[in-house]
Design a protein around this motif. Structure first.
Motif, PDB file in Angstrom:
ATOM      1  N   MET A 251      40.542  39.346  44.635  1.00  0.00           N
ATOM      2  CA  MET A 251      39.249  38.714  44.412  1.00  0.00           C
ATOM      3  C   MET A 251      39.465  37.208  44.254  1.00  0.00           C
ATOM      4  SD  MET A 251      37.868  41.465  41.581  1.00  0.00           S
ATOM      5  CE  MET A 251      36.300  40.629  41.311  1.00  0.00           C
ATOM      6  N   THR A 252      38.697  36.425  44.971  1.00  0.00           N
ATOM      7  CA  THR A 252      38.812  34.963  44.926  1.00  0.00           C
ATOM      8  C   THR A 252      37.437  34.354  44.705  1.00  0.00           C
ATOM      9  OG1 THR A 252      40.754  34.897  46.373  1.00  0.00           O
ATOM     10  CG2 THR A 252      39.423  32.900  46.238  1.00  0.00           C
ATOM     11  N   TYR A 253      37.366  33.405  43.774  1.00  0.00           N
ATOM     12  CA  TYR A 253      36.128  32.648  43.586  1.00  0.00           C
ATOM     13  C   TYR A 253      36.457  31.168  43.663  1.00  0.00           C
ATOM     14  CZ  TYR A 253      31.275  31.886  42.363  1.00  0.00           C
ATOM     15  OH  TYR A 253      29.947  31.552  42.429  1.00  0.00           O
ATOM     16  N   TYR A 254      35.739  30.464  44.539  1.00  0.00           N
ATOM     17  CA  TYR A 254      35.917  29.027  44.710  1.00  0.00           C
ATOM     18  C   TYR A 254      34.642  28.335  44.257  1.00  0.00           C
ATOM     19  CZ  TYR A 254      36.645  24.502  46.973  1.00  0.00           C
ATOM     20  OH  TYR A 254      36.787  23.159  47.210  1.00  0.00           O
ATOM     21  N   ASP A 255      34.795  27.392  43.350  1.00  0.00           N
ATOM     22  CA  ASP A 255      33.653  26.710  42.744  1.00  0.00           C
ATOM     23  C   ASP A 255      33.784  25.204  42.927  1.00  0.00           C
ATOM     24  OD1 ASP A 255      31.573  25.803  41.057  1.00  0.00           O
ATOM     25  OD2 ASP A 255      32.910  25.876  39.307  1.00  0.00           O
ATOM     26  N   ALA A 256      32.851  24.596  43.653  1.00  0.00           N
ATOM     27  CA  ALA A 256      32.788  23.144  43.792  1.00  0.00           C
ATOM     28  C   ALA A 256      31.357  22.674  43.585  1.00  0.00           C
ATOM     29  CB  ALA A 256      33.314  22.712  45.153  1.00  0.00           C
ATOM     30  N   GLY A 257      30.693  23.266  42.595  1.00  0.00           N
ATOM     31  CA  GLY A 257      29.315  22.900  42.333  1.00  0.00           C
ATOM     32  C   GLY A 257      28.402  23.310  43.471  1.00  0.00           C
ATOM     33  N   ASP A 258      27.351  22.525  43.662  1.00  0.00           N
ATOM     34  CA  ASP A 258      26.387  22.866  44.712  1.00  0.00           C
ATOM     35  C   ASP A 258      26.947  22.670  46.113  1.00  0.00           C
ATOM     36  OD1 ASP A 258      24.606  23.426  42.719  1.00  0.00           O
ATOM     37  OD2 ASP A 258      23.434  21.575  42.931  1.00  0.00           O
ATOM     38  N   SER A 259      28.027  21.887  46.233  1.00  0.00           N
ATOM     39  CA  SER A 259      28.597  21.633  47.557  1.00  0.00           C
ATOM     40  C   SER A 259      29.073  22.915  48.217  1.00  0.00           C
ATOM     41  CB  SER A 259      29.759  20.643  47.458  1.00  0.00           C
ATOM     42  OG  SER A 259      29.309  19.373  47.073  1.00  0.00           O
ATOM     43  N   VAL A 260      29.894  23.680  47.492  1.00  0.00           N
ATOM     44  CA  VAL A 260      30.446  24.912  48.060  1.00  0.00           C
ATOM     45  C   VAL A 260      30.604  25.962  46.956  1.00  0.00           C
ATOM     46  CG1 VAL A 260      32.318  25.983  49.372  1.00  0.00           C
ATOM     47  CG2 VAL A 260      31.760  23.572  49.758  1.00  0.00           C
ATOM     48  N   GLN A 261      30.145  27.153  47.228  1.00  0.00           N
ATOM     49  CA  GLN A 261      30.391  28.334  46.401  1.00  0.00           C
ATOM     50  C   GLN A 261      30.894  29.434  47.321  1.00  0.00           C
ATOM     51  OE1 GLN A 261      29.664  29.003  42.783  1.00  0.00           O
ATOM     52  NE2 GLN A 261      29.941  26.779  42.908  1.00  0.00           N
ATOM     53  N   VAL A 262      31.998  30.079  46.939  1.00  0.00           N
ATOM     54  CA  VAL A 262      32.591  31.126  47.774  1.00  0.00           C
ATOM     55  C   VAL A 262      33.035  32.295  46.903  1.00  0.00           C
ATOM     56  CG1 VAL A 262      34.439  31.738  49.381  1.00  0.00           C
ATOM     57  CG2 VAL A 262      33.429  29.442  49.471  1.00  0.00           C
ATOM     58  N   PHE A 263      32.676  33.504  47.331  1.00  0.00           N
ATOM     59  CA  PHE A 263      33.262  34.730  46.769  1.00  0.00           C
ATOM     60  C   PHE A 263      33.881  35.506  47.918  1.00  0.00           C
ATOM     61  CE2 PHE A 263      32.593  39.343  45.647  1.00  0.00           C
ATOM     62  CZ  PHE A 263      33.732  39.431  44.852  1.00  0.00           C
ATOM     63  N   ASN A 264      35.166  35.822  47.786  1.00  0.00           N
ATOM     64  CA  ASN A 264      35.893  36.551  48.825  1.00  0.00           C
ATOM     65  C   ASN A 264      36.664  37.692  48.185  1.00  0.00           C
ATOM     66  OD1 ASN A 264      38.882  36.693  50.147  1.00  0.00           O
ATOM     67  ND2 ASN A 264      37.304  36.594  51.721  1.00  0.00           N
ATOM     68  N   SER A 265      36.644  38.834  48.822  1.00  0.00           N
ATOM     69  CA  SER A 265      37.409  39.978  48.313  1.00  0.00           C
ATOM     70  C   SER A 265      37.817  40.872  49.472  1.00  0.00           C
ATOM     71  CB  SER A 265      36.587  40.788  47.309  1.00  0.00           C
ATOM     72  OG  SER A 265      37.356  41.837  46.739  1.00  0.00           O
ATOM     73  N   VAL A 266      39.014  41.450  49.370  1.00  0.00           N
ATOM     74  CA  VAL A 266      39.497  42.402  50.371  1.00  0.00           C
ATOM     75  C   VAL A 266      40.081  43.602  49.634  1.00  0.00           C
ATOM     76  CG1 VAL A 266      41.062  42.814  52.289  1.00  0.00           C
ATOM     77  CG2 VAL A 266      39.973  40.578  52.043  1.00  0.00           C
ATOM     78  N   TRP A 267      39.676  44.792  50.058  1.00  0.00           N
ATOM     79  CA  TRP A 267      40.149  46.052  49.478  1.00  0.00           C
ATOM     80  C   TRP A 267      41.017  46.760  50.514  1.00  0.00           C
ATOM     81  CZ3 TRP A 267      36.902  48.800  45.373  1.00  0.00           C
ATOM     82  CH2 TRP A 267      36.022  47.927  44.733  1.00  0.00           C
ATOM     83  N   TYR A 268      42.314  46.895  50.222  1.00  0.00           N
ATOM     84  CA  TYR A 268      43.239  47.605  51.107  1.00  0.00           C
ATOM     85  C   TYR A 268      43.453  49.020  50.560  1.00  0.00           C
ATOM     86  CZ  TYR A 268      44.708  42.940  52.807  1.00  0.00           C
ATOM     87  OH  TYR A 268      44.757  41.663  53.326  1.00  0.00           O
ATOM     88  N   PRO A 269      42.982  50.053  51.267  1.00  0.00           N
ATOM     89  CA  PRO A 269      43.292  51.407  50.809  1.00  0.00           C
ATOM     90  C   PRO A 269      44.799  51.646  50.817  1.00  0.00           C
ATOM     91  CG  PRO A 269      41.535  51.435  52.444  1.00  0.00           C
ATOM     92  CD  PRO A 269      42.114  50.056  52.455  1.00  0.00           C
ATOM     93  N   ASP A 270      45.256  52.544  49.988  1.00  0.00           N
ATOM     94  CA  ASP A 270      46.651  52.944  50.039  1.00  0.00           C
ATOM     95  C   ASP A 270      46.981  53.399  51.458  1.00  0.00           C
ATOM     96  OD1 ASP A 270      48.928  55.110  49.769  1.00  0.00           O
ATOM     97  OD2 ASP A 270      49.008  53.922  47.935  1.00  0.00           O
TER      98      ASP A 270
END
Length: 474
Positions: A251-270
């Motif tokens: 899980m990744t959250y990138y915060d740069a105020g109103d300029s950029v907001q990002v939520f990224n996630s990857v789920w790898y099954p076994d």
């Protein structure tokens, strides 16, 4: 390499800070064991590198040989016992059965002329067993009398060693979930995608089996769980977890105020599940332009090559949300590689869509993915498991070479950090490209294969509004 290991003693030395009886060196020659016990020791020597993979000229090694924390060594020992209970018999007395072959007694194997033939004779085995018991007891003494309980995780390809942190410590690391932004804002809810983060983590805690944190680090041991650029007022936080169902959820959250907001996630099954990877990528630029992708990213071009068909269960969900039925431009992206026909894709300017459509659709896709894993029978064929793992490696390499955030990370945290972060953490099974990552401006990859996720562009070096020219063209 395995044959060479068989000719040398297996030696384990404990740290000098351990109790005296645990500091002794215990040596066990592999030739003293039955084949089943030898296989267990082979397994242990292999497991010491919990996430090692060799592709071409690149070797990724996440653990140094026998340089484990005590609790991780205990996990390895437990795995050995589970693999072959006869390992215990390796220390059994060697009294032959009446009239039987003396070399058939006990759980040892000898060969004529071996210097180890009389290694455990007349009481030596009982002493070795006693030493082993003391060794295990001492390994459990961490931080005084505290016993560290590690989750009982099924061993599989690509799994990393559990983090020493508890779930509570890991999930609240670096002040998460954040409530205020690091950058400039005119919004009442500046952390646009933080509700997605919080819901997902709560869902994981309540729904996954043996959920536990794993390390967020590169191959050279650099912690990438957090980074910030105070001058440009941007920060990034990363969490990584695993469970019985999934070998890795990042899980990744990138915060740069109103300029950029990002939520990224990857789920790898076994790897024992031949199923698609769950990919989530949500972005906001200046609170004027939004980009969203949620997909069951296939490992194979044909849906039928997976253990279970799944697009038919996604279709009714997608049908509910007309705003999420967009398609990527074929001019830049190849939808036939690692994208399904039921991908949620949206480029929009109305921020209300985030709460009204994207959030409920995101929840449905996450829940459906876990349901799919739980309803699928895991493979027990090592060849099938290896094939799925190989596809995970291909997926990671494909994604790393085309990561649209490469320029963003490089601008904020430096090219070296960005490259290590993408190759060694975000897509940790990837093979590094000889020419390195492409940090060029938005547009089709130069000198690379076409396709991949949409190019979202680079974040600006300053915290002012992002230029319209830097926005993605999709």
């Amino acid at each position: 390499a395995r044959h060479r290991e068989r000719e040398t003693p297996l030696t384990t030395k404990l740290n000098s800070k351990q109790p005296a009886r645990a500091r002794q060196t215990t040596t066990l020659t592999l030739l003293d064991l039955e084949p089943s016990a030898q296989a267990s020791v082979d397994f242990l020597t292999t497991f010491r590198v919990s996430n090692t993979h060799v592709r071409g000229t690149r070797t990724n090694t996440r653990e140094h040989p026998f340089n484990m924390k005590p609790q991780n060594l205990m996990l390895s020992a437990a795995a050995v016992v589970a693999q072959a209970p006869s390992m215990v018999g390796a220390f059994s007395p060697t009294t032959p059965p009446p009239g039987g072959n003396p070399h058939a007694a006990g759980s040892r194997r000898s060969r004529p002329g071996s210097s180890t033939e009389n290694r455990f004779q007349s009481g030596g085995d009982s002493q070795a067993l006693s030493d082993l018991e003391h060794l295990i007891a001492d390994l459990m003494e961490v931080n005084g009398d505290t016993v560290v309980h590690q989750p009982q995780v099924a061993l599989s390809h690509g799994r990393s060693a559990p983090s020493p942190l508890s779930m509570e410590e890991a999930s609240t690391g670096h002040g998460m979930p954040w409530t205020t932004t690091f950058g400039r804002t005119d919004e009442t809810n500046p952390l646009l995608y933080m509700p997605f983060w919080e819901w997902q983590l709560d869902f994981m805690k309540s729904s996954l089996t043996n959920l536990h944190p794993i390390e967020c680090s590169t191959l050279n041991g650099i912690d990438v769980s957090y980074n910030e650029n105070k001058e440009k007022r941007a920060r990034i936080v990363n969490h990584c977890y695993a469970s019985d169902e999934y070998r890795k959820i990042r899980m990744t959250y990138y915060d740069a105020g109103d300029s950029v907001q990002v939520f990224n996630s990857v789920w790898y099954p076994d790897a024992k599940y031949n199923l698609p990877v769950l990919g989530i990528d949500l972005l906001s630029f200046n609170r004027k332009r939004y980009l969203a992708i949620v997909d069951f990213q296939p490992l194979h071009q044909e849906e039928e090559d997976h253990a279970t068909n799944y697009e038919h269960i996604l279709q009714p969900i997608k049908e509910k949300y007309d705003n999420l039925k967009g398609r990527m431009s074929s001019k830049f992206y190849d939808e036939t590689q690692f994208f399904s026909k039921e991908m949620l894709f949206a480029r929009f300017e109305d921020g209300k869509i985030v709460d009204e459509d994207l959030f409920p659709a995101f929840k449905s896709y996450v829940k459906t993915h876990l349901d799919l894993v739980k309803k699928t029978s895991p493979s027990t064929d090592p060849k099938d498991v290896q094939h799925v793992f190989d596809r995970h490696m291909t997926y990671d390499t494909y994604s790393a070479d085309r990561d649209p955030a490469a320029g963003l990370f490089a601008a904020m945290f430096g090219k070296k950090w960005a490259e290590d972060f993408i190759y060694d953490f975000l897509f940790s099974l990837s093979e590094r490209s000889e020419e390195g990552l492409d940090f060029s401006p938005p547009g089709p990859p130069q000198g690379r294969r076409s396709g991949g996720p949409p190019q979202q562009g680079n974040a600006p070096a300053k915290t002012e509004k992002v230029s319209e020219k830097a926005l993605p063209v999709v």
